[in-house]
Design a protein around this motif. Structure first.
Motif, PDB file in Angstrom:
ATOM      1  N   ALA A  70      42.412  33.078  39.825  1.00 44.39           N
ATOM      2  CA  ALA A  70      41.699  33.851  40.846  1.00 44.39           C
ATOM      3  C   ALA A  70      40.826  32.936  41.701  1.00 44.39           C
ATOM      4  O   ALA A  70      40.773  33.073  42.935  1.00 44.39           O
ATOM      5  CB  ALA A  70      40.854  34.934  40.187  1.00 44.39           C
ATOM      6  N   TYR A  89      41.227  35.280  45.184  1.00 43.91           N
ATOM      7  CA  TYR A  89      41.164  36.737  45.071  1.00 43.91           C
ATOM      8  C   TYR A  89      40.146  37.099  43.989  1.00 43.91           C
ATOM      9  O   TYR A  89      39.672  36.240  43.241  1.00 43.91           O
ATOM     10  CB  TYR A  89      42.535  37.349  44.769  1.00 43.91           C
ATOM     11  N   GLU A  90      39.774  38.367  43.929  1.00 44.75           N
ATOM     12  CA  GLU A  90      38.720  38.790  43.014  1.00 44.75           C
ATOM     13  C   GLU A  90      39.131  38.590  41.560  1.00 44.75           C
ATOM     14  O   GLU A  90      40.242  38.943  41.157  1.00 44.75           O
ATOM     15  CB  GLU A  90      38.376  40.270  43.239  1.00 44.75           C
ATOM     16  N   ASP A  91      38.224  38.031  40.783  1.00 43.67           N
ATOM     17  CA  ASP A  91      38.451  37.855  39.352  1.00 43.67           C
ATOM     18  C   ASP A  91      38.635  39.232  38.709  1.00 43.67           C
ATOM     19  O   ASP A  91      37.752  40.089  38.798  1.00 43.67           O
ATOM     20  CB  ASP A  91      37.238  37.154  38.745  1.00 43.67           C
ATOM     21  N   GLN A 103      47.180  37.584  44.962  1.00 43.70           N
ATOM     22  CA  GLN A 103      47.339  37.641  43.513  1.00 43.70           C
ATOM     23  C   GLN A 103      48.806  37.600  43.094  1.00 43.70           C
ATOM     24  O   GLN A 103      49.124  37.214  41.970  1.00 43.70           O
ATOM     25  CB  GLN A 103      46.672  38.903  42.967  1.00 43.70           C
TER      26      GLN A 103
END
Length: 438
Positions: free
Chosen positions: A295, A300-302, A21
Protein backbone atom coordinates in the motif's frame (compact mmCIF):
# COMPACT_ATOMS: atom_id res chain seq x y z
CA UNK A 1 3.89 -11.61 -12.25
CA UNK A 2 2.64 -12.44 -15.75
CA UNK A 3 -0.09 -14.65 -14.27
CA UNK A 4 -1.63 -11.51 -12.72
CA UNK A 5 -1.79 -9.63 -16.05
CA UNK A 6 -4.58 -10.28 -18.55
CA UNK A 7 -3.99 -10.98 -22.22
CA UNK A 8 -5.92 -7.83 -23.10
CA UNK A 9 -3.59 -5.73 -20.94
CA UNK A 10 -0.50 -7.30 -22.46
CA UNK A 11 -1.73 -6.65 -25.99
CA UNK A 12 -3.39 -3.26 -25.58
CA UNK A 13 -1.98 -1.77 -22.38
CA UNK A 14 -4.52 -0.38 -19.96
CA UNK A 15 -2.85 -1.16 -16.63
CA UNK A 16 -2.74 2.58 -15.92
CA UNK A 17 -6.56 2.62 -15.88
CA UNK A 18 -6.79 0.02 -13.15
CA UNK A 19 -7.24 0.85 -9.49
CA UNK A 20 -3.80 1.08 -7.87
CA UNK A 21 -4.50 -1.76 -5.47
CA UNK A 22 -5.27 -4.13 -8.37
CA UNK A 23 -2.31 -3.38 -10.60
CA UNK A 24 0.46 -5.93 -11.02
CA UNK A 25 3.67 -4.58 -9.43
CA UNK A 26 7.14 -5.87 -10.27
CA UNK A 27 8.27 -5.61 -6.66
CA UNK A 28 5.39 -7.80 -5.47
CA UNK A 29 5.37 -10.36 -8.26
CA UNK A 30 6.48 -12.83 -5.60
CA UNK A 31 3.40 -12.45 -3.38
CA UNK A 32 5.10 -14.65 -0.79
CA UNK A 33 7.40 -11.81 0.29
CA UNK A 34 6.58 -10.45 3.74
CA UNK A 35 4.08 -13.24 4.42
CA UNK A 36 4.94 -14.88 7.73
CA UNK A 37 2.16 -17.35 8.40
CA UNK A 38 0.48 -18.61 5.27
CA UNK A 39 1.42 -20.93 2.45
CA UNK A 40 1.42 -19.19 -0.94
CA UNK A 41 0.50 -20.83 -4.23
CA UNK A 42 1.96 -19.76 -7.56
CA UNK A 43 0.09 -20.19 -10.81
CA UNK A 44 1.73 -22.30 -13.52
CA UNK A 45 -1.16 -23.40 -15.70
CA UNK A 46 -4.64 -24.91 -15.54
CA UNK A 47 -3.25 -28.44 -15.23
CA UNK A 48 -1.49 -27.38 -12.02
CA UNK A 49 -4.80 -26.04 -10.65
CA UNK A 50 -6.36 -29.44 -11.38
CA UNK A 51 -3.49 -31.13 -9.52
CA UNK A 52 -4.13 -28.89 -6.51
CA UNK A 53 -7.81 -29.84 -6.64
CA UNK A 54 -6.86 -33.54 -6.55
CA UNK A 55 -4.64 -32.89 -3.52
CA UNK A 56 -7.52 -31.12 -1.76
CA UNK A 57 -9.81 -34.06 -2.55
CA UNK A 58 -7.35 -36.44 -0.87
CA UNK A 59 -7.18 -34.08 2.10
CA UNK A 60 -10.98 -34.17 2.41
CA UNK A 61 -10.85 -37.98 2.37
CA UNK A 62 -8.14 -37.98 5.06
CA UNK A 63 -10.11 -35.60 7.27
CA UNK A 64 -13.19 -37.78 6.91
CA UNK A 65 -11.28 -40.85 8.04
CA UNK A 66 -9.60 -39.25 11.05
CA UNK A 67 -12.26 -37.25 12.88
CA UNK A 68 -15.98 -36.71 13.19
CA UNK A 69 -17.29 -33.46 11.69
CA UNK A 70 -13.83 -32.64 10.40
CA UNK A 71 -12.63 -29.66 8.40
CA UNK A 72 -10.49 -29.35 5.32
CA UNK A 73 -8.97 -26.03 4.23
CA UNK A 74 -8.52 -24.86 0.65
CA UNK A 75 -7.07 -21.76 -1.02
CA UNK A 76 -8.59 -20.30 -4.15
CA UNK A 77 -5.23 -19.09 -5.45
CA UNK A 78 -4.46 -22.80 -5.80
CA UNK A 79 -7.55 -23.26 -7.99
CA UNK A 80 -7.62 -20.14 -10.16
CA UNK A 81 -5.41 -17.83 -12.16
CA UNK A 82 -4.48 -14.85 -9.95
CA UNK A 83 -5.21 -12.39 -12.77
CA UNK A 84 -8.86 -13.45 -12.71
CA UNK A 85 -9.11 -13.05 -8.93
CA UNK A 86 -7.45 -9.62 -9.03
CA UNK A 87 -9.61 -8.39 -11.91
CA UNK A 88 -12.85 -9.72 -10.45
CA UNK A 89 -11.95 -8.14 -7.09
CA UNK A 90 -11.40 -4.78 -8.75
CA UNK A 91 -14.78 -4.95 -10.48
CA UNK A 92 -16.60 -5.85 -7.25
CA UNK A 93 -14.92 -3.02 -5.35
CA UNK A 94 -15.78 -0.49 -8.08
CA UNK A 95 -19.41 -1.61 -8.06
CA UNK A 96 -19.62 -1.26 -4.27
CA UNK A 97 -17.90 2.14 -4.40
CA UNK A 98 -20.47 3.30 -6.96
CA UNK A 99 -23.22 2.46 -4.44
CA UNK A 100 -21.53 4.52 -1.72
CA UNK A 101 -21.10 7.40 -4.15
CA UNK A 102 -24.84 7.35 -4.82
CA UNK A 103 -25.46 7.16 -1.06
CA UNK A 104 -23.32 10.23 -0.44
CA UNK A 105 -25.34 12.15 -3.01
CA UNK A 106 -28.50 11.21 -1.10
CA UNK A 107 -26.99 12.50 2.15
CA UNK A 108 -26.19 9.09 3.64
CA UNK A 109 -22.41 9.24 3.78
CA UNK A 110 -20.90 7.69 6.90
CA UNK A 111 -23.81 5.43 7.80
CA UNK A 112 -23.29 1.78 8.71
CA UNK A 113 -23.32 -0.38 5.60
CA UNK A 114 -26.62 -2.15 6.28
CA UNK A 115 -28.28 1.08 7.39
CA UNK A 116 -27.55 2.77 4.07
CA UNK A 117 -30.67 2.62 1.90
CA UNK A 118 -31.03 4.48 -1.39
CA UNK A 119 -34.41 5.83 -2.47
CA UNK A 120 -35.17 4.13 -5.78
CA UNK A 121 -36.73 7.15 -7.50
CA UNK A 122 -33.78 9.39 -6.63
CA UNK A 123 -31.38 6.65 -7.68
CA UNK A 124 -33.07 6.21 -11.06
CA UNK A 125 -32.95 9.96 -11.62
CA UNK A 126 -29.25 10.08 -10.70
CA UNK A 127 -28.41 7.19 -13.04
CA UNK A 128 -30.24 8.92 -15.89
CA UNK A 129 -28.51 12.26 -15.19
CA UNK A 130 -25.12 10.58 -15.15
CA UNK A 131 -25.82 9.01 -18.50
CA UNK A 132 -25.19 5.57 -17.03
CA UNK A 133 -28.51 4.23 -18.37
CA UNK A 134 -31.70 5.72 -19.76
CA UNK A 135 -34.67 6.23 -17.47
CA UNK A 136 -36.66 3.38 -19.00
CA UNK A 137 -33.77 0.96 -18.58
CA UNK A 138 -33.04 2.09 -15.02
CA UNK A 139 -36.66 1.36 -14.12
CA UNK A 140 -36.14 -2.22 -15.32
CA UNK A 141 -33.23 -2.57 -12.89
CA UNK A 142 -35.59 -2.48 -9.93
CA UNK A 143 -38.51 -4.59 -11.11
CA UNK A 144 -37.14 -7.88 -9.79
CA UNK A 145 -38.98 -9.87 -7.16
CA UNK A 146 -36.94 -8.49 -4.27
CA UNK A 147 -35.83 -5.14 -5.62
CA UNK A 148 -37.48 -1.82 -5.09
CA UNK A 149 -40.56 -3.24 -3.38
CA UNK A 150 -39.97 -1.04 -0.34
CA UNK A 151 -38.95 1.97 -2.40
CA UNK A 152 -35.33 1.62 -1.24
CA UNK A 153 -32.23 -0.33 -2.22
CA UNK A 154 -29.49 -1.38 0.21
CA UNK A 155 -26.04 -2.74 -0.55
CA UNK A 156 -27.23 -6.36 -0.73
CA UNK A 157 -29.93 -5.42 -3.24
CA UNK A 158 -27.30 -3.47 -5.16
CA UNK A 159 -24.90 -6.42 -5.21
CA UNK A 160 -27.67 -8.70 -6.49
CA UNK A 161 -28.01 -6.39 -9.48
CA UNK A 162 -24.40 -7.10 -10.41
CA UNK A 163 -24.99 -10.42 -12.15
CA UNK A 164 -27.90 -9.33 -14.30
CA UNK A 165 -26.36 -5.97 -15.24
CA UNK A 166 -22.98 -7.35 -16.22
CA UNK A 167 -24.51 -9.92 -18.56
CA UNK A 168 -25.81 -7.18 -20.84
CA UNK A 169 -24.14 -6.89 -24.21
CA UNK A 170 -23.72 -3.13 -23.78
CA UNK A 171 -20.99 -2.30 -21.22
CA UNK A 172 -22.24 -0.97 -17.91
CA UNK A 173 -20.90 2.55 -17.42
CA UNK A 174 -20.02 3.93 -14.01
CA UNK A 175 -18.50 7.32 -13.12
CA UNK A 176 -14.81 7.70 -12.34
CA UNK A 177 -14.65 10.04 -9.33
CA UNK A 178 -11.21 11.38 -10.26
CA UNK A 179 -11.76 12.14 -13.94
CA UNK A 180 -15.50 12.80 -13.86
CA UNK A 181 -15.84 10.59 -16.92
CA UNK A 182 -17.97 7.47 -17.41
CA UNK A 183 -16.01 4.26 -17.79
CA UNK A 184 -17.14 0.70 -18.60
CA UNK A 185 -17.20 -1.35 -15.41
CA UNK A 186 -16.17 -4.50 -17.27
CA UNK A 187 -14.06 -3.04 -20.04
CA UNK A 188 -11.60 -5.94 -19.91
CA UNK A 189 -13.67 -8.65 -18.22
CA UNK A 190 -14.05 -10.70 -21.36
CA UNK A 191 -13.73 -14.28 -22.57
CA UNK A 192 -10.50 -14.79 -20.65
CA UNK A 193 -12.12 -14.03 -17.27
CA UNK A 194 -15.42 -15.72 -18.14
CA UNK A 195 -13.55 -18.95 -18.80
CA UNK A 196 -11.63 -18.62 -15.53
CA UNK A 197 -14.89 -18.05 -13.65
CA UNK A 198 -16.35 -21.28 -15.01
CA UNK A 199 -13.21 -23.26 -14.22
CA UNK A 200 -12.83 -22.13 -10.62
CA UNK A 201 -16.54 -22.58 -9.87
CA UNK A 202 -16.37 -26.09 -11.32
CA UNK A 203 -13.40 -26.97 -9.11
CA UNK A 204 -15.13 -25.57 -6.04
CA UNK A 205 -18.23 -27.54 -6.94
CA UNK A 206 -16.23 -30.78 -7.13
CA UNK A 207 -14.64 -30.12 -3.73
CA UNK A 208 -17.91 -29.11 -2.07
CA UNK A 209 -19.68 -32.22 -3.33
CA UNK A 210 -16.89 -34.47 -2.02
CA UNK A 211 -16.95 -32.67 1.34
CA UNK A 212 -20.73 -33.13 1.63
CA UNK A 213 -20.44 -36.79 0.66
CA UNK A 214 -17.72 -37.40 3.27
CA UNK A 215 -19.29 -35.39 6.08
CA UNK A 216 -16.44 -32.87 6.05
CA UNK A 217 -16.76 -29.11 6.22
CA UNK A 218 -14.77 -27.02 3.76
CA UNK A 219 -12.97 -23.88 4.94
CA UNK A 220 -11.99 -21.39 2.24
CA UNK A 221 -8.93 -19.54 3.50
CA UNK A 222 -8.62 -15.76 3.24
CA UNK A 223 -5.73 -14.30 1.25
CA UNK A 224 -4.32 -10.90 0.21
CA UNK A 225 -6.76 -7.99 0.06
CA UNK A 226 -6.37 -7.64 -3.72
CA UNK A 227 -7.63 -11.22 -4.11
CA UNK A 228 -10.13 -11.25 -1.26
CA UNK A 229 -13.29 -9.61 -2.71
CA UNK A 230 -13.34 -12.24 -5.47
CA UNK A 231 -12.55 -15.08 -3.06
CA UNK A 232 -15.38 -14.03 -0.73
CA UNK A 233 -17.84 -13.62 -3.60
CA UNK A 234 -17.06 -17.08 -5.01
CA UNK A 235 -17.29 -18.60 -1.53
CA UNK A 236 -20.69 -17.02 -0.91
CA UNK A 237 -21.89 -18.38 -4.26
CA UNK A 238 -20.84 -21.85 -3.10
CA UNK A 239 -22.47 -21.35 0.33
CA UNK A 240 -25.74 -20.47 -1.39
CA UNK A 241 -25.75 -23.87 -3.06
CA UNK A 242 -24.38 -26.16 -0.35
CA UNK A 243 -25.36 -24.54 2.98
CA UNK A 244 -29.11 -24.94 2.59
CA UNK A 245 -29.63 -27.40 5.45
CA UNK A 246 -26.30 -27.23 7.32
CA UNK A 247 -23.05 -25.25 7.14
CA UNK A 248 -20.76 -27.18 4.80
CA UNK A 249 -18.80 -24.23 3.39
CA UNK A 250 -17.05 -21.83 5.79
CA UNK A 251 -15.79 -18.43 4.67
CA UNK A 252 -12.78 -16.85 6.40
CA UNK A 253 -12.74 -13.25 7.62
CA UNK A 254 -9.48 -11.47 8.47
CA UNK A 255 -10.13 -9.16 11.39
CA UNK A 256 -7.04 -7.04 10.84
CA UNK A 257 -8.87 -5.55 7.84
CA UNK A 258 -10.69 -2.26 8.36
CA UNK A 259 -13.66 -3.67 6.39
CA UNK A 260 -13.96 -6.91 8.39
CA UNK A 261 -17.10 -5.99 10.36
CA UNK A 262 -18.91 -4.69 7.27
CA UNK A 263 -18.02 -7.89 5.41
CA UNK A 264 -19.24 -10.16 8.23
CA UNK A 265 -22.49 -8.30 8.85
CA UNK A 266 -23.27 -8.07 5.14
CA UNK A 267 -22.83 -11.79 4.56
CA UNK A 268 -24.81 -12.71 7.71
CA UNK A 269 -27.69 -10.53 6.53
CA UNK A 270 -27.53 -12.12 3.06
CA UNK A 271 -27.75 -15.61 4.62
CA UNK A 272 -30.82 -14.48 6.61
CA UNK A 273 -32.62 -13.17 3.53
CA UNK A 274 -31.84 -16.21 1.41
CA UNK A 275 -32.29 -18.80 4.16
CA UNK A 276 -28.94 -20.59 4.08
CA UNK A 277 -26.58 -21.39 6.95
CA UNK A 278 -23.77 -18.93 7.61
CA UNK A 279 -20.42 -20.58 8.37
CA UNK A 280 -17.27 -18.65 9.21
CA UNK A 281 -13.75 -18.97 10.46
CA UNK A 282 -12.47 -15.82 12.17
CA UNK A 283 -8.74 -15.10 12.07
CA UNK A 284 -6.63 -12.03 12.76
CA UNK A 285 -4.74 -12.21 9.46
CA UNK A 286 -1.51 -13.41 7.91
CA UNK A 287 -0.41 -10.81 5.34
CA UNK A 288 0.02 -7.62 7.38
CA UNK A 289 3.64 -6.73 6.56
CA UNK A 290 3.20 -7.34 2.86
CA UNK A 291 -0.13 -5.50 2.70
CA UNK A 292 1.27 -2.42 4.42
CA UNK A 293 4.45 -2.29 2.34
CA UNK A 294 2.52 -2.73 -0.91
CA UNK A 295 0.00 0.00 0.00
CA UNK A 296 2.82 2.41 0.87
CA UNK A 297 4.80 1.73 -2.30
CA UNK A 298 1.80 1.84 -4.66
CA UNK A 299 0.06 4.78 -3.01
CA UNK A 300 -3.33 3.44 -1.88
CA UNK A 301 -4.93 3.36 1.56
CA UNK A 302 -3.54 0.77 3.96
CA UNK A 303 -6.35 -1.81 4.36
CA UNK A 304 -5.04 -2.98 7.76
CA UNK A 305 -6.15 -1.71 11.17
CA UNK A 306 -3.55 0.70 12.59
CA UNK A 307 -2.77 -1.23 15.79
CA UNK A 308 -2.88 -4.73 17.24
CA UNK A 309 -5.39 -3.47 19.82
CA UNK A 310 -7.71 -2.25 17.05
CA UNK A 311 -7.47 -5.68 15.43
CA UNK A 312 -8.40 -7.32 18.75
CA UNK A 313 -11.41 -5.00 19.03
CA UNK A 314 -12.45 -5.87 15.49
CA UNK A 315 -12.08 -9.61 16.16
CA UNK A 316 -14.25 -9.48 19.27
CA UNK A 317 -16.80 -7.22 17.55
CA UNK A 318 -17.17 -9.61 14.61
CA UNK A 319 -17.24 -12.65 16.90
CA UNK A 320 -19.88 -11.12 19.15
CA UNK A 321 -22.08 -10.36 16.13
CA UNK A 322 -21.90 -13.99 14.97
CA UNK A 323 -22.56 -15.31 18.48
CA UNK A 324 -25.67 -13.12 18.69
CA UNK A 325 -26.79 -14.53 15.35
CA UNK A 326 -26.28 -18.08 16.67
CA UNK A 327 -28.43 -17.29 19.69
CA UNK A 328 -31.28 -15.80 17.65
CA UNK A 329 -31.35 -17.90 14.47
CA UNK A 330 -29.34 -21.11 15.13
CA UNK A 331 -28.38 -20.94 11.43
CA UNK A 332 -24.82 -19.77 11.96
CA UNK A 333 -21.59 -21.47 13.01
CA UNK A 334 -18.16 -20.09 13.81
CA UNK A 335 -14.64 -21.40 14.23
CA UNK A 336 -12.64 -19.21 16.61
CA UNK A 337 -9.23 -19.73 15.02
CA UNK A 338 -6.97 -18.07 17.55
CA UNK A 339 -3.96 -18.65 19.79
CA UNK A 340 -4.98 -15.67 21.92
CA UNK A 341 -6.08 -16.69 25.41
CA UNK A 342 -8.04 -13.47 25.94
CA UNK A 343 -10.08 -14.19 22.82
CA UNK A 344 -10.83 -17.73 23.99
CA UNK A 345 -11.93 -16.41 27.41
CA UNK A 346 -14.07 -13.74 25.73
CA UNK A 347 -15.76 -16.43 23.62
CA UNK A 348 -16.48 -18.69 26.61
CA UNK A 349 -17.92 -15.80 28.61
CA UNK A 350 -20.19 -14.66 25.78
CA UNK A 351 -21.35 -18.22 25.10
CA UNK A 352 -22.36 -18.56 28.74
CA UNK A 353 -24.16 -15.20 28.71
CA UNK A 354 -26.02 -16.04 25.50
CA UNK A 355 -26.92 -19.60 26.53
CA UNK A 356 -24.90 -21.28 23.76
CA UNK A 357 -23.90 -24.74 24.99
CA UNK A 358 -20.78 -26.57 23.74
CA UNK A 359 -22.97 -29.54 22.75
CA UNK A 360 -24.79 -27.28 20.26
CA UNK A 361 -21.61 -27.47 18.14
CA UNK A 362 -22.25 -24.00 16.77
CA UNK A 363 -18.95 -22.67 18.13
CA UNK A 364 -15.65 -24.48 17.73
CA UNK A 365 -12.03 -23.54 18.32
CA UNK A 366 -8.89 -24.08 16.29
CA UNK A 367 -5.16 -23.89 16.94
CA UNK A 368 -2.15 -24.94 14.92
CA UNK A 369 -0.82 -28.44 15.61
CA UNK A 370 2.02 -28.21 18.11
CA UNK A 371 1.06 -24.75 19.37
CA UNK A 372 -0.98 -23.62 22.38
CA UNK A 373 -1.88 -27.07 23.64
CA UNK A 374 -2.55 -25.45 27.03
CA UNK A 375 -5.58 -23.89 25.32
CA UNK A 376 -6.59 -26.80 23.10
CA UNK A 377 -6.69 -29.68 25.60
CA UNK A 378 -8.67 -27.98 28.40
CA UNK A 379 -11.24 -26.86 25.83
CA UNK A 380 -11.58 -30.39 24.52
CA UNK A 381 -11.81 -31.87 28.03
CA UNK A 382 -14.55 -29.36 28.86
CA UNK A 383 -16.63 -30.63 25.95
CA UNK A 384 -15.97 -27.90 23.37
CA UNK A 385 -15.39 -28.87 19.73
CA UNK A 386 -11.72 -28.03 19.20
CA UNK A 387 -9.50 -28.71 16.20
CA UNK A 388 -5.80 -28.78 15.47
CA UNK A 389 -4.87 -27.25 12.12
CA UNK A 390 -2.51 -29.72 10.43
CA UNK A 391 -0.07 -28.43 7.79
CA UNK A 392 0.90 -31.08 5.25
CA UNK A 393 3.39 -31.34 2.40
CA UNK A 394 7.11 -31.81 1.74
CA UNK A 395 9.29 -31.31 4.81
CA UNK A 396 11.29 -28.53 3.14
CA UNK A 397 8.04 -26.55 2.68
CA UNK A 398 6.26 -27.35 5.93
CA UNK A 399 9.13 -26.62 8.34
CA UNK A 400 9.75 -23.07 7.07
CA UNK A 401 6.00 -22.47 7.33
CA UNK A 402 5.98 -23.66 10.95
CA UNK A 403 9.02 -21.56 11.84
CA UNK A 404 7.31 -18.49 10.36
CA UNK A 405 4.22 -19.21 12.45
CA UNK A 406 6.32 -19.43 15.58
CA UNK A 407 8.06 -16.17 14.69
CA UNK A 408 4.75 -14.47 13.90
CA UNK A 409 3.11 -15.35 17.21
CA UNK A 410 4.38 -12.62 19.50
CA UNK A 411 5.26 -13.84 22.93
CA UNK A 412 5.51 -17.40 21.61
CA UNK A 413 8.49 -18.29 23.80
CA UNK A 414 6.74 -16.91 26.89
CA UNK A 415 3.80 -19.19 26.14
CA UNK A 416 6.16 -22.12 25.64
CA UNK A 417 7.65 -21.45 29.08
CA UNK A 418 4.17 -21.23 30.58
CA UNK A 419 3.15 -24.48 28.88
CA UNK A 420 6.29 -26.17 30.26
CA UNK A 421 5.46 -24.91 33.77
CA UNK A 422 1.90 -26.21 33.47
CA UNK A 423 3.15 -29.62 32.34
CA UNK A 424 5.56 -29.85 35.29
CA UNK A 425 2.75 -28.84 37.64
CA UNK A 426 0.56 -31.63 36.26
CA UNK A 427 3.38 -34.20 36.54
CA UNK A 428 3.96 -33.23 40.19
CA UNK A 429 0.22 -33.43 40.93
CA UNK A 430 0.06 -36.94 39.51
CA UNK A 431 3.18 -38.06 41.44
CA UNK A 432 1.70 -36.77 44.72
CA UNK A 433 -1.65 -38.46 44.09
CA UNK A 434 -0.11 -41.69 42.76
CA UNK A 435 -1.90 -41.34 39.40
CA UNK A 436 1.06 -40.75 37.10
CA UNK A 437 -0.45 -42.52 34.11
CA UNK A 438 -4.12 -41.72 34.56
Amino acid sequence: LSSRTSAAEKEMGGAEKKEKQYRAHQGFGDHHGGVTSAHTYFYADEAKCDQHMETFLRCIDASSGSSEDGFSAIKLTALARPQFLVRFSEVLVKWRRFFHQMAAEQGQAGRAVLDTKLEVEKLQEALANLGTVGKAESQQWFTGENLGTSGTVDLLDWNSLFDSRTKLSRPLLIPNRKTGQLEPLLSRFREEEELQMKRVLKRMDVLAKRAMEKGVRLMVDAEQSYFQPAISRLTVETQRRFNRSQPIIFNTYQCYLKEAYNNVTGDVELSRREGWHFGTKLVRGAYMEQERERAAQMGYEDPINPTYEKTNEMYHRCLDYVLEEIKHSRKASVMVASHNEDTVKFTLRRMMELGIHPSDKKVCFGQLLGMCDQITFPLGQAGFPVYKYVPYGPVNEVLPYLSRRAQENRGFMQRVNRERDLLWKEVKRRLVTGNLFS
